[in-house]
Design a protein around this motif. Structure first.
Motif, PDB file in Angstrom:
ATOM      1  N   TRP A   1      10.322 107.865  27.203  1.00  0.00           N
ATOM      2  CA  TRP A   1      10.452 109.202  27.797  1.00  0.00           C
ATOM      3  C   TRP A   1      10.548 110.274  26.709  1.00  0.00           C
ATOM      4  O   TRP A   1      10.014 111.361  26.860  1.00  0.00           O
ATOM      5  CB  TRP A   1      11.678 109.250  28.723  1.00  0.00           C
ATOM      6  CG  TRP A   1      11.530 108.336  29.912  1.00  0.00           C
ATOM      7  CD1 TRP A   1      12.198 107.172  30.121  1.00  0.00           C
ATOM      8  CD2 TRP A   1      10.661 108.508  31.036  1.00  0.00           C
ATOM      9  NE1 TRP A   1      11.793 106.595  31.304  1.00  0.00           N
ATOM     10  CE2 TRP A   1      10.850 107.397  31.889  1.00  0.00           C
ATOM     11  CE3 TRP A   1       9.729 109.468  31.401  1.00  0.00           C
ATOM     12  CZ2 TRP A   1      10.154 107.224  33.077  1.00  0.00           C
ATOM     13  CZ3 TRP A   1       9.032 109.309  32.595  1.00  0.00           C
ATOM     14  CH2 TRP A   1       9.251 108.196  33.411  1.00  0.00           C
TER      15      TRP A   1
ATOM     16  N   HIS B   1       2.239 109.145  31.730  1.00  0.00           N
ATOM     17  CA  HIS B   1       3.460 108.982  32.528  1.00  0.00           C
ATOM     18  C   HIS B   1       3.100 108.114  33.735  1.00  0.00           C
ATOM     19  O   HIS B   1       2.260 108.498  34.543  1.00  0.00           O
ATOM     20  CB  HIS B   1       3.961 110.357  32.972  1.00  0.00           C
ATOM     21  CG  HIS B   1       4.904 110.317  34.137  1.00  0.00           C
ATOM     22  ND1 HIS B   1       5.934 109.404  34.205  1.00  0.00           N
ATOM     23  CD2 HIS B   1       4.976 111.064  35.270  1.00  0.00           C
ATOM     24  CE1 HIS B   1       6.599 109.592  35.349  1.00  0.00           C
ATOM     25  NE2 HIS B   1       6.035 110.579  36.015  1.00  0.00           N
TER      26      HIS B   1
ATOM     27  N   TYR C   1       9.263 106.927  37.654  1.00  0.00           N
ATOM     28  CA  TYR C   1      10.086 108.133  37.618  1.00  0.00           C
ATOM     29  C   TYR C   1      11.293 108.038  38.561  1.00  0.00           C
ATOM     30  O   TYR C   1      12.345 108.603  38.299  1.00  0.00           O
ATOM     31  CB  TYR C   1       9.219 109.351  37.956  1.00  0.00           C
ATOM     32  CG  TYR C   1       9.930 110.668  37.808  1.00  0.00           C
ATOM     33  CD1 TYR C   1      10.397 111.092  36.563  1.00  0.00           C
ATOM     34  CD2 TYR C   1      10.133 111.490  38.910  1.00  0.00           C
ATOM     35  CE1 TYR C   1      11.050 112.304  36.417  1.00  0.00           C
ATOM     36  CE2 TYR C   1      10.783 112.710  38.775  1.00  0.00           C
ATOM     37  CZ  TYR C   1      11.244 113.117  37.530  1.00  0.00           C
ATOM     38  OH  TYR C   1      11.895 114.312  37.404  1.00  0.00           O
TER      39      TYR C   1
ATOM     40  N   TYR D   1      13.853 106.203  36.763  1.00  0.00           N
ATOM     41  CA  TYR D   1      14.319 107.080  35.679  1.00  0.00           C
ATOM     42  C   TYR D   1      15.339 108.096  36.225  1.00  0.00           C
ATOM     43  O   TYR D   1      16.426 108.264  35.653  1.00  0.00           O
ATOM     44  CB  TYR D   1      13.104 107.786  35.087  1.00  0.00           C
ATOM     45  CG  TYR D   1      13.394 108.766  33.988  1.00  0.00           C
ATOM     46  CD1 TYR D   1      13.866 108.345  32.746  1.00  0.00           C
ATOM     47  CD2 TYR D   1      13.155 110.129  34.179  1.00  0.00           C
ATOM     48  CE1 TYR D   1      14.102 109.257  31.732  1.00  0.00           C
ATOM     49  CE2 TYR D   1      13.387 111.044  33.166  1.00  0.00           C
ATOM     50  CZ  TYR D   1      13.864 110.610  31.943  1.00  0.00           C
ATOM     51  OH  TYR D   1      14.097 111.515  30.948  1.00  0.00           O
TER      52      TYR D   1
ATOM     53  N   HIS E   1       8.449 113.778  42.460  1.00  0.00           N
ATOM     54  CA  HIS E   1       7.529 114.500  41.569  1.00  0.00           C
ATOM     55  C   HIS E   1       7.333 115.946  41.988  1.00  0.00           C
ATOM     56  O   HIS E   1       7.278 116.841  41.147  1.00  0.00           O
ATOM     57  CB  HIS E   1       6.181 113.766  41.484  1.00  0.00           C
ATOM     58  CG  HIS E   1       6.228 112.605  40.546  1.00  0.00           C
ATOM     59  ND1 HIS E   1       6.520 111.333  40.961  1.00  0.00           N
ATOM     60  CD2 HIS E   1       6.094 112.544  39.205  1.00  0.00           C
ATOM     61  CE1 HIS E   1       6.537 110.531  39.912  1.00  0.00           C
ATOM     62  NE2 HIS E   1       6.284 111.232  38.842  1.00  0.00           N
TER      63      HIS E   1
END
Lengths: 379, 378
Positions: free
Chosen positions: B23, B56, B61, B64, B94
């Motif tokens: 990241w 990415h 995500y 994360y 997102h």
């Protein structure tokens, strides 16, 4: 006029019985197709009746053994109808990969009540209009044609296919004429009638539907176009299913008139013709790649649903938009926030109503619609 | 007397620094003049294999944000923008993050703000993935390439689906990557990443074999938190090091008869269907462990390149070779991932890993794999 409407209403009132009766009378095969993109013309050219699968007339029960409650209405409903054996009058079913949920329906049907004929089309989204996607779509349509030839024992020639395309184009053109009349003469028909006219086209033979439509249009012309007064609204969304008739009544009872729509059991169903060419499969493939009306399930990166709606509302001089969002419909869910922003920026009033398979709280919807009605200009 | 079960987690702490580094490098990439690609689905490998593109992998995500305790805040930002709660949580995370950037909204931990991309690559393995690509494209005008990757209904369909995907990648995706990166796609670079990656996945699969043991020396959750290196350190030596360390721990535990559940191992071995609830792994295991139950196998964690042995990293057409892994390779991922092959796959996992019970996890905000594989019970 009343007599004609009665005939339109017959199929949507009880599709199960009406279609089964038609089958018994004609001894022809019935093929159920999953909404929204399967080219009915290929099935018709095989001498069979394509019928678009519908949201059923009763609460989901057995279906919940197979799909969670948070699947969308059409998926739950078709699964429920299929496992209960309510669709056994269908000789075949054609499914497609349209969204994540729809790709799983045929698996459940196959495992429980498999029809005599079943096909699954991997119809791709239309994003880039690339050669790979077009060639693949063409091959999928060819495959369906071949499978139907094997099942029906009848060759589907290009001539037959073009005849079917002509017939379907005529139906679409008549429905568009009806819609044009409604745009010019708001309130000319009740919302529930317009919906049932389109829905009946999805269920009954197009030959009969065309005759009925011609009679209706001629009667309407003879009687003079009587309009009603009210705020003009555009109905948007409602992918794959028909909305509750009571909802359409409520809109009118509150002094609003639907002048146009892009719902599936509406303009979306008959928006685009296929061309008559020496390559009818190619023509059907090209139609698949037409980017309007914007279809969030089919993917878009070059056109924008919000902007499309703004254009339509301005052209119609409509007072606002009523969005019907089929609950748990990811393509629409994901798109909706951007539509809302676009419309707000353009100063177009809009209200969101969620539609479900069975129970929708009509009273709470009424409150929202009343507020919306006040917003676009009191009573 | 009731047995007091207690979980004995494997040491997976090595994954943290490895993921953090990914990241950090992603956040620093723009400053170094690199282009950024946000990728959903298995087509990410082509961007990953392009030297001046930092990728990415969007599915990561959620984990994360969950790991940083930021999931709620980002999801709230999405709602503030107008996202509806029934929408897929990966989509909302997102779009929520994008809304924070777009509107300059305050954020408790700025680490969750990623650099906005120059290219969006959507692989429609899951159709939902395309929707968040489209939304980001609409809001920021970023170039989006979306590739259709259907799950196969039957094995007979695999060759033509493979051709379709190959044609799309070569006709649309590779030119887009070349346009954004400003250089010709380097197939040799792709091979150089896939070689060590294959080696890593083979070691990882050796670890997976330990799930066959009764009692099991580890749980599916240990495996789940170890999933990251094959994405975030693809082709990097530290990923191999991580799995070698994991394998060593498993061998030691086996040798010393140390089970994942104290005192004598698990009572019930569960099959877990659906995605792993990244933010709630601890909560779930705490619910299971009093009964001596642990998750042992599942389709979702197994779907990420389960059979590296099937890929020929020296293939002349390496672009196609990756697609072959998904479709016509002996252990076809596409067929096993769909509902038809999925059923076969589940049956196989139940037998192979001596499963006692099944847990179908499907949430209304993450749509993949949510059908119940049931036959008519009426």
């Amino acid at each position: 006029m009343e007599e004609i409407m009665k005939q339109f209403v017959e199929y949507p009132s009880d599709p199960y019985t009406s279609i089964a009766k038609w089958k018994e009378n004609t001894k022809k095969k019935v093929i159920g197709i999953f909404p929204m993109w399967i080219p009915e013309e290929i099935i018709h050219a095989a001498g069979m009746l394509p019928v678009v699968m519908w949201r059923s007339n009763e609460a989901i029960t057995w279906g919940y053994a197979h799909v969670p409650p948070y699947n969308c209405a059409i998926n739950k409903s078709v699964v429920d109808d299929a496992v209960k054996g309510k669709l056994k009058f269908m000789d075949g079913m054609v499914f497609l990969r349209q969204c994540l949920q729809s790709q799983e329906v045929p698996f459940i049907v196959e495992n429980n009540r498999p029809p005599a004929f079943e096909e699954y089309l991997y119809l791709p989204p239309i994003y880039h209009g690339d050669k790979a996607s077009k060639d693949f779509t063409r091959d999928e349509f060819k495959r369906l044609r071949k499978r139907l030839e094997e099942f029906g024992g009848e060759k589907i020639t290009d001539e037959k296919l073009n005849e079917s395309i002509k017939l379907y184009n005529k139906n679409r053109s008549l429905l568009r004429k009806l819609y044009d009349l409604r745009k010019e003469n708001p309130g000319i028909l009740r919302g529930r009638d317009v919906l049932r006219i389109v829905w009946s086209s999805m269920l009954m033979p197009k030959e009969e539907h065309n005759k009925l439509l011609e009679s209706l249009l001629s009667e309407m012309e003879k009687n003079g176009y009587k309009t009603a007064k009210g705020k003009k609204v555009f109905l948007s969304g409602c992918l794959c299913i028909h909305p509750q008739l009571e909802l359409l009544d409520m809109i009118e009872d509150l002094g609003m008139l639907v002048v146009d729509d892009d719902i599936y059991v509406g303009y979306r169903y008959f928006a685009n013709d296929a061309e008559i060419t020496d390559d009818p499969i190619g023509a059907l493939m090209e139609r698949h790649f037409i980017k309007t009306p914007v279809d969030p399930a089919r993917g878009e990166v070059e056109v924008n649903w919000g902007k499309e709606l703004i254009g339509k509302v301005k052209k119609l001089n409509a007072d606002g938009i009523i969005t019907l969002l089929t609950k748990y419909c990811p393509p629409h869910l994901c798109y909706y926030p951007d539509i809302k922003v676009e419309l707000a920026n353009a100063g177009i009033p809009e209200v969101l109503i969620e539609v479900e398979h069975e129970v929708i709280s009509l009273e709470s919807i009424k409150t929202r619609l009343q507020s919306f009605r006040e917003m676009i200009g009191g009573r | 007397m009731n047995t007091q079960y207690k979980i004995n987690k494997l040491d997976t702490s090595g994954v943290g620094p490895l993921v953090d580094r990914h990241w950090r490098e992603l956040r620093e990439a723009k400053e170094k003049g690199m282009k950024i690609a946000w990728c959903a689905g298995p087509m990410f490998v082509y961007a990953y294999a392009t030297p001046n593109i930092a990728s990415h992998f969007m599915a990561g995500y959620a984990a994360y944000c969950g790991g940083r305790g930021m999931a709620d805040e980002v999801l709230e930002a999405a709602e503030r923008y107008g996202e509806l709660r029934d929408t897929c949580s990966y989509h909302r995370l997102h779009t929520g993050m994008a809304a924070m950037i777009m509107n300059d909204w305050p954020v408790s931990n700025p680490q969750v703000l990623l650099p906005m991309p120059d290219l969006l690559i959507g692989g429609r393995f899951c159709t939902e993935m395309s929707h968040y690509m489209e939304a980001i494209h609409r809001r920021f005008g970023i170039k989006a390439v979306t590739i259709e990757i259907p799950s196969a209904r039957s094995r007979e369909d695999l060759p033509r689906l493979e051709k379709f995907l190959t044609d799309q990648v070569k006709e649309t995706l590779i030119p887009a990557i070349e346009e954004v990166s400003g250089s010709k796609f380097d197939e040799e670079n792709m091979r150089s990443i896939l070689r060590p990656w294959k080696e890593t996945c083979i070691i990882r699969n050796k670890c997976w074999e330990f799930f066959k043991l009764k009692p099991s020396p580890w749980t599916l959750w240990d495996y789940g938190v170890s999933i990251a290196p094959v994405f975030y350190a693809m082709g990097k030596p530290e990923s191999l090091e991580y799995y070698n360390n994991l394998l060593k721990q498993l061998e030691e535990r086996t040798e010393k008869n140390i089970p994942a559940v104290h005192p004598d191992g698990e009572k019930y071995r569960l099959y877990w269907d659906g995605w792993l609830p990244w933010s709630f792994l601890g909560k779930f295991i705490r619910m299971m462990i009093p009964y001596g139950a642990i998750p042992i196998a599942g389709r979702y964690p197994w779907e990420f390149f389960p059979h590296p042995e099937d890929i020929n990293t020296e293939a002349d057409d390496i672009i196609h070779e990756w697609i072959r892994l998904i479709y016509t390779s002996p252990n076809t991922l596409s067929y096993h991932d769909g509902p038809w092959g999925g059923q076969e796959h589940i049956e196989d996992l139940i037998q192979t890993y001596s499963i006692d019970g099944m847990l179908f996890f499907s949430s209304n905000s993450k749509y993949r794999k949510k059908i119940r594989h049931t036959r008519d019970c009426h």
